[in-house]
Design a protein around this motif. Structure first.
Motif, PDB file in Angstrom:
ATOM      1  N   ASN A  11      40.509  44.213  42.464  1.00 22.73           N
ATOM      2  CA  ASN A  11      40.620  42.856  42.357  1.00 22.73           C
ATOM      3  C   ASN A  11      41.551  41.762  43.073  1.00 22.73           C
ATOM      4  OD1 ASN A  11      42.886  43.583  41.338  1.00 22.73           O
ATOM      5  ND2 ASN A  11      42.934  42.620  39.618  1.00 22.73           N
ATOM      6  N   SER A  12      41.570  40.636  43.016  1.00 22.36           N
ATOM      7  CA  SER A  12      42.754  40.410  44.328  1.00 22.36           C
ATOM      8  C   SER A  12      43.705  40.395  44.305  1.00 22.36           C
ATOM      9  CB  SER A  12      41.941  38.517  43.706  1.00 22.36           C
ATOM     10  OG  SER A  12      42.535  37.988  42.768  1.00 22.36           O
ATOM     11  N   ARG A 131      46.190  34.415  40.334  1.00 21.32           N
ATOM     12  CA  ARG A 131      45.403  34.933  41.558  1.00 21.32           C
ATOM     13  C   ARG A 131      46.904  34.267  42.708  1.00 21.32           C
ATOM     14  NH1 ARG A 131      40.460  33.075  40.259  1.00 21.32           N
ATOM     15  NH2 ARG A 131      39.152  35.432  40.023  1.00 21.32           N
ATOM     16  N   SER A 198      39.900  33.534  33.218  1.00 27.24           N
ATOM     17  CA  SER A 198      38.353  33.730  33.569  1.00 27.24           C
ATOM     18  C   SER A 198      38.137  34.952  32.335  1.00 27.24           C
ATOM     19  CB  SER A 198      37.801  34.331  34.510  1.00 27.24           C
ATOM     20  OG  SER A 198      38.510  36.001  35.010  1.00 27.24           O
ATOM     21  N   LYS A 270      28.097  34.613  31.681  1.00 23.24           N
ATOM     22  CA  LYS A 270      28.215  33.571  32.394  1.00 23.24           C
ATOM     23  C   LYS A 270      27.901  32.264  33.378  1.00 23.24           C
ATOM     24  CE  LYS A 270      33.450  33.769  32.747  1.00 23.24           C
ATOM     25  NZ  LYS A 270      34.525  33.387  34.031  1.00 23.24           N
ATOM     26  N   ASN A 318      34.760  29.872  40.730  1.00 19.84           N
ATOM     27  CA  ASN A 318      35.249  30.788  41.231  1.00 19.84           C
ATOM     28  C   ASN A 318      34.705  30.730  42.932  1.00 19.84           C
ATOM     29  OD1 ASN A 318      35.920  32.002  39.220  1.00 19.84           O
ATOM     30  ND2 ASN A 318      34.130  32.660  38.099  1.00 19.84           N
ATOM     31  N   ASN A 355      32.888  31.545  48.083  1.00 13.98           N
ATOM     32  CA  ASN A 355      32.687  33.122  48.129  1.00 13.98           C
ATOM     33  C   ASN A 355      31.001  33.513  48.120  1.00 13.98           C
ATOM     34  OD1 ASN A 355      35.313  34.436  47.361  1.00 13.98           O
ATOM     35  ND2 ASN A 355      34.967  33.416  45.082  1.00 13.98           N
ATOM     36  N   LEU A 357      27.074  32.710  48.565  1.00  9.38           N
ATOM     37  CA  LEU A 357      25.564  32.931  47.444  1.00  9.38           C
ATOM     38  C   LEU A 357      26.094  33.018  45.350  1.00  9.38           C
ATOM     39  CD1 LEU A 357      23.021  35.164  48.910  1.00  9.38           C
ATOM     40  CD2 LEU A 357      23.780  32.204  49.500  1.00  9.38           C
ATOM     41  N   LEU A 359      26.224  34.250  42.629  1.00  9.71           N
ATOM     42  CA  LEU A 359      25.342  34.578  42.615  1.00  9.71           C
ATOM     43  C   LEU A 359      25.201  34.958  41.332  1.00  9.71           C
ATOM     44  CD1 LEU A 359      27.404  38.190  44.020  1.00  9.71           C
ATOM     45  CD2 LEU A 359      25.085  37.164  45.112  1.00  9.71           C
ATOM     46  N   GLY A 410      29.952  35.435  52.552  1.00 13.19           N
ATOM     47  CA  GLY A 410      29.513  33.938  53.377  1.00 13.19           C
ATOM     48  C   GLY A 410      30.055  33.078  53.220  1.00 13.19           C
ATOM     49  N   LYS A 559      29.567  43.063  35.508  1.00 10.05           N
ATOM     50  CA  LYS A 559      30.368  43.617  35.717  1.00 10.05           C
ATOM     51  C   LYS A 559      30.216  44.903  35.085  1.00 10.05           C
ATOM     52  CE  LYS A 559      32.842  39.152  34.926  1.00 10.05           C
ATOM     53  NZ  LYS A 559      33.186  38.620  36.358  1.00 10.05           N
TER      54      LYS A 559
HETATM   55  N1  COA Z   1      28.713  34.063  42.950  1.00 16.07           N
HETATM   56  C1  COA Z   1      29.074  34.279  41.471  1.00 16.07           C
HETATM   57  N2  COA Z   1      30.258  35.031  41.113  1.00 16.07           N
HETATM   58  C2  COA Z   1      31.099  34.952  41.565  1.00 16.07           C
HETATM   59  C3  COA Z   1      30.593  34.799  42.804  1.00 16.07           C
HETATM   60  C4  COA Z   1      29.440  34.773  43.592  1.00 16.07           C
HETATM   61  N3  COA Z   1      29.436  34.878  45.012  1.00 16.07           N
HETATM   62  N4  COA Z   1      32.125  35.572  43.753  1.00 16.07           N
HETATM   63  C5  COA Z   1      32.896  35.738  42.889  1.00 16.07           C
HETATM   64  N5  COA Z   1      32.633  35.334  41.561  1.00 16.07           N
HETATM   65  C6  COA Z   1      32.946  35.516  40.384  1.00 16.07           C
HETATM   66  C7  COA Z   1      33.287  36.947  39.574  1.00 16.07           C
HETATM   67  O1  COA Z   1      32.062  37.424  39.067  1.00 16.07           O
HETATM   68  C8  COA Z   1      34.773  36.723  38.775  1.00 16.07           C
HETATM   69  O2  COA Z   1      34.312  35.964  37.740  1.00 16.07           O
HETATM   70  P1  COA Z   1      34.793  36.362  36.271  1.00 16.07           P
HETATM   71  O3  COA Z   1      35.311  35.195  36.212  1.00 16.07           O
HETATM   72  O4  COA Z   1      33.970  35.878  35.179  1.00 16.07           O
HETATM   73  O5  COA Z   1      36.131  36.935  36.382  1.00 16.07           O
HETATM   74  C9  COA Z   1      35.432  35.631  39.422  1.00 16.07           C
HETATM   75  O6  COA Z   1      34.096  35.078  40.318  1.00 16.07           O
HETATM   76  C10 COA Z   1      36.465  35.637  40.354  1.00 16.07           C
HETATM   77  O7  COA Z   1      35.587  36.686  41.317  1.00 16.07           O
HETATM   78  P2  COA Z   1      36.504  38.811  41.700  1.00 16.07           P
HETATM   79  O8  COA Z   1      35.897  39.696  42.113  1.00 16.07           O
HETATM   80  O9  COA Z   1      37.260  38.939  40.104  1.00 16.07           O
HETATM   81  O10 COA Z   1      37.823  37.637  42.416  1.00 16.07           O
HETATM   82  P3  COA Z   1      38.049  38.633  43.814  1.00 16.07           P
HETATM   83  O11 COA Z   1      39.652  37.770  44.101  1.00 16.07           O
HETATM   84  O12 COA Z   1      38.889  40.010  42.834  1.00 16.07           O
HETATM   85  O13 COA Z   1      37.478  39.372  44.539  1.00 16.07           O
HETATM   86  C11 COA Z   1      35.717  38.681  46.495  1.00 16.07           C
HETATM   87  C12 COA Z   1      36.906  38.197  45.462  1.00 16.07           C
HETATM   88  C13 COA Z   1      34.861  37.518  47.642  1.00 16.07           C
HETATM   89  C14 COA Z   1      36.685  40.031  46.890  1.00 16.07           C
HETATM   90  C15 COA Z   1      35.142  39.303  45.004  1.00 16.07           C
HETATM   91  O14 COA Z   1      34.244  38.464  44.019  1.00 16.07           O
HETATM   92  C16 COA Z   1      33.209  39.350  45.724  1.00 16.07           C
HETATM   93  O15 COA Z   1      32.866  40.485  46.413  1.00 16.07           O
HETATM   94  N6  COA Z   1      32.787  38.449  45.261  1.00 16.07           N
HETATM   95  C17 COA Z   1      30.899  38.426  46.081  1.00 16.07           C
HETATM   96  C18 COA Z   1      30.533  37.806  46.973  1.00 16.07           C
HETATM   97  C19 COA Z   1      28.734  37.555  47.657  1.00 16.07           C
HETATM   98  O16 COA Z   1      29.147  38.931  48.163  1.00 16.07           O
HETATM   99  N7  COA Z   1      28.799  36.579  47.854  1.00 16.07           N
HETATM  100  C20 COA Z   1      27.262  36.454  47.945  1.00 16.07           C
HETATM  101  C21 COA Z   1      27.045  36.803  49.818  1.00 16.07           C
HETATM  102  S1  COA Z   1      27.390  35.646  50.338  1.00 16.07           S
END
Ligand code: COA
Length: 584
Positions: A11-12, A131, A198, A270, A318, A355, A357, A359, A410, A559
């Motif tokens: 995580n972060s 964070r 969260s 969520k 997020n 962060n 798209l 998802l 992205g 998750k």
């Molecule tokens: N879409 C939806 N939710 C997202 C998101 C995304 N692109 N990126 C992060 N989140 C959410 C996580 O599910 C998490 O949700 P929570 O509030 O239920 O805990 C929250 O944001 C924080 O993410 P987390 O992974 O815990 O944060 P981090 O700081 O530890 O890690 C990243 C950051 C960017 C490395 C990681 O969130 C990640 O890999 N995100 C996906 C990025 C991605 O692949 N985007 C699509 C392609 S463009």
């Protein structure tokens, strides 16, 4: 030193310590906490000098802490113990809080103390405090500990710690966060929801359906006065959120996770309130927020000007950006481009710049009979690209991406679409896509990334999939400057720098150079060619025979626990593979 991280997830906070310790020249390897035997194997393979547990949900096995010095990062002040440290600090409205680095022993959070770091508390979500303040304090305390360890110092027994004022607190239960809509005022409701954001959210209900609530914001008296209603009543909508009356005003609630879905189709996750309750929310009166408005009026997008500088913030929960959010943001950028300003600063959100798209919203379409996750992914990436293009083609302004929070996938490349990129010193960048089921990525990264760091470094970033500290990103040319020790100091300084940029004597020359360069680049290879080439690969990711992206997204949104540690993090396993399969 050889430092092994044992952690529940990368995580972060873990990422921040990872880059900080590597930055000090240590060799860091990561093992996700999957099973005791796997952790034991990792220790045997890596032979660490020190083990750090930045984020664990279970105790470290005795077989490990009895033989190695294991440091546990606890998000609480000295003496504080228990699994809900930050939650309690928020609920109890502590004015100061801290992080303690303890040496693991038989009792949870009760080991000897190596270091502690404190910080003033602010009103905000638990995840935001984690964070920002917690992560920065943890980095200070862990670096101090590692230095002490290196020179042979010993930790302090808890009984000897004069400043110990923390106590053992149990898991914070839903009952203790329970909202009484008739009696609780807005501040109490916000602190309850913040303490659980969260995770796990506050168990309540919306439109008579039991739900966990997240993403709460105070409502202004003007918004509350616009629609009549009794405490507890949901009275209006804005963006994807609903306005709910409290005993002394109202709060906006942006996200929810139902306890069970109506049709019981899989485990609920969520989503924006307006997605779960589309029919009910559509019937509410809309209270739109003007793009240019006072800061206390909540809304996702806000634009304001200072002199010849326009500032555009996009505070998406997020940092996830859905098709509709990208389209609305693009319209705001279009509007900002028409203003008689010289510099446009893109501020992202307070916690994340972006962060990429959305998802979760894409995943939601996979569970609706008439929709398709591939189609929604395609729409979303095209909307992201349209937005990036809007920024790239702003030839009447100098554009700045000012990262107040982390940026990933992205979202990191979206930042590069601006002419100048600034970040605060604690920002982490994850400029790569592959972690999400080998996504190729778009957002014109094939144009933007090599231009900034060169082809070799671009390939390295994409393949290594490591987080990058802002200072490292500056060093390699990915971003232009890192300053400010936190988001607040950064925002002030970024504002001053942006105004200075707009007033600089060579502004016209810089703008002219930008236009010429864009024309030359376009002549060499048009932007649409980069986009088409990227989207061919993305189309394959979304619609092709390999479902890796869809599987990875499902795991991410739901998750799912990790089944193994990715090889790019578990360096010890790579070494092991090389030793057992030496290349000829
Ligand atoms: N879409 C939806 N939710 C997202 C998101 C995304 N692109 N990126 C992060 N989140 C959410 C996580 O599910 C998490 O949700 P929570 O509030 O239920 O805990 C929250 O944001 C924080 O993410 P987390 O992974 O815990 O944060 P981090 O700081 O530890 O890690 C990243 C950051 C960017 C490395 C990681 O969130 C990640 O890999 N995100 C996906 C990025 C991605 O692949 N985007 C699509 C392609 S463009």
């Amino acid at each position: 030193m050889r430092i092994l991280f044992l952690t529940h997830s990368f995580n972060s906070l873990t990422q921040r310590l990872f880059v900080a310790l590597r930055g000090c020249g240590h060799q860091v390897s990561v093992e996700l906490d999957i099973a005791d035997s796997v952790s034991e194997e990792a220790v045997a393979l890596f032979k660490p000098d020190l083990i750090v547990a930045p984020f664990l949900k279970r105790a470290i096995p005795a077989s490990i802490w009895q033989r190695h010095v294991c440091l546990v990062v606890h998000p609480g002040i000295v003496g504080d113990r228990g699994p809900s440290a930050l939650d309690w600090a928020i609920i109890n409205r502590e004015s100061e809080w801290g992080v303690t680095v303890l040496q693991a022993n038989a009792e949870m959070d009760a080991g000897d103390i190596w270091a502690q770091a404190s910080f003033p508390m602010r009103i905000g979500k638990k995840s935001s405090l984690y964070r920002n303040e917690v992560t920065a304090a943890a980095a200070r305390a862990v670096l101090e500990t590692v230095e002490k360890f290196a020179i042979g110092k010993r930790p302090l027994r808890l009984a000897e710690a004069v400043e110990a004022r923390g106590i053992l607190r149990p898991l914070l239960q839903q009952m203790q966060r329970c909202i009484d809509w008739q009696r609780d005022d807005s501040a109490a409701i916000l602190s309850k929801i913040n303490s659980a954001d969260s995770f796990p959210g506050v168990l309540d209900s919306l439109f008579d359906m039991p739900c966990h609530l997240y993403d709460a914001h105070p409502a202004t008296s003007a918004a509350v006065a616009a629609v009549a209603g009794a405490p507890g009543e949901i009275i209006a909508r804005r963006d994807h959120a609903v306005l709910r009356r409290t005993s002394d005003g109202g709060v906006w609630i942006g996200h929810a996770r139902p306890v069970q879905t109506a049709d019981d189709a899989g485990k609920p996750f969520k989503l924006p309130v307006a997605d779960w309750f589309a029919v009910q929310v559509a019937q509410l009166p809309e209270l739109p927020a003007a793009l240019m408005r006072p800061v206390d009026e909540w809304g996702e997008l806000r634009y304001w000007e200072e002199g010849a500088v326009g500032f555009l913030s996009f505070d998406f929960y997020n940092g996830a950006m859905s098709t509709g959010q990208c389209q609305r943001l693009r319209a705001a950028v279009q509007l900002a481009k028409q203003r008689p300003t010289r510099v446009l600063v893109l501020l992202g959100g307070e916690d994340f710049f972006s962060n990429g798209l959305h998802l979760n919203r894409i995943e939601a379409t996979a569970h609706r009979p008439s929709e398709s996750a591939a189609d929604e992914s395609w729409n979303n990436i095209n909307a992201m690209d349209d937005l990036a293009l809007e920024i790239l083609t702003a030839t009447d302004h100098l554009t700045v991406s000012a990262l107040r929070g982390n940026a990933g996938a992205g979202g990191a490349f979206l930042a590069l679409a601006a002419d100048i990129v600034w970040a605060h010193e604690n920002v982490l960048l994850n400029p790569h896509y592959k972690n999400m089921g080998n996504l190729y990525g778009s957002e014109y990264w094939t144009y933007l990334l090599p231009q900034r760091v060169g082809t070799g470094a671009a390939r390295g970033l994409m393949q290594n999939r490591h987080p990058l500290a802002a200072s490292d990103a500056v060093r390699m040319g990915l971003i232009d400057a890192a300053f400010g020790h936190d988001a607040h100091a950064f925002s002030t300084e970024a504002g001053i720098r942006a105004v200075a940029l707009a007033q600089s004597h060579d502004f016209d020359a810089r703008l002219a150079t930008k236009r010429v360069r864009r024309e030359q680049d376009e002549a060499a290879k048009p932007l649409h060619s980069y986009r088409e080439e990227e989207l061919v690969k993305m189309h394959r990711n979304f619609y092709g025979f390999d479902p890796s992206y869809h599987v990875a997204r499902y795991h991410f949104v739901h998750k799912m626990p990790h089944a193994w540690t990715p090889r790019h993090l578990a360096v010890h396993r790579n070494n092991f593979l090389r030793e057992t399969n030496p290349s000829p």
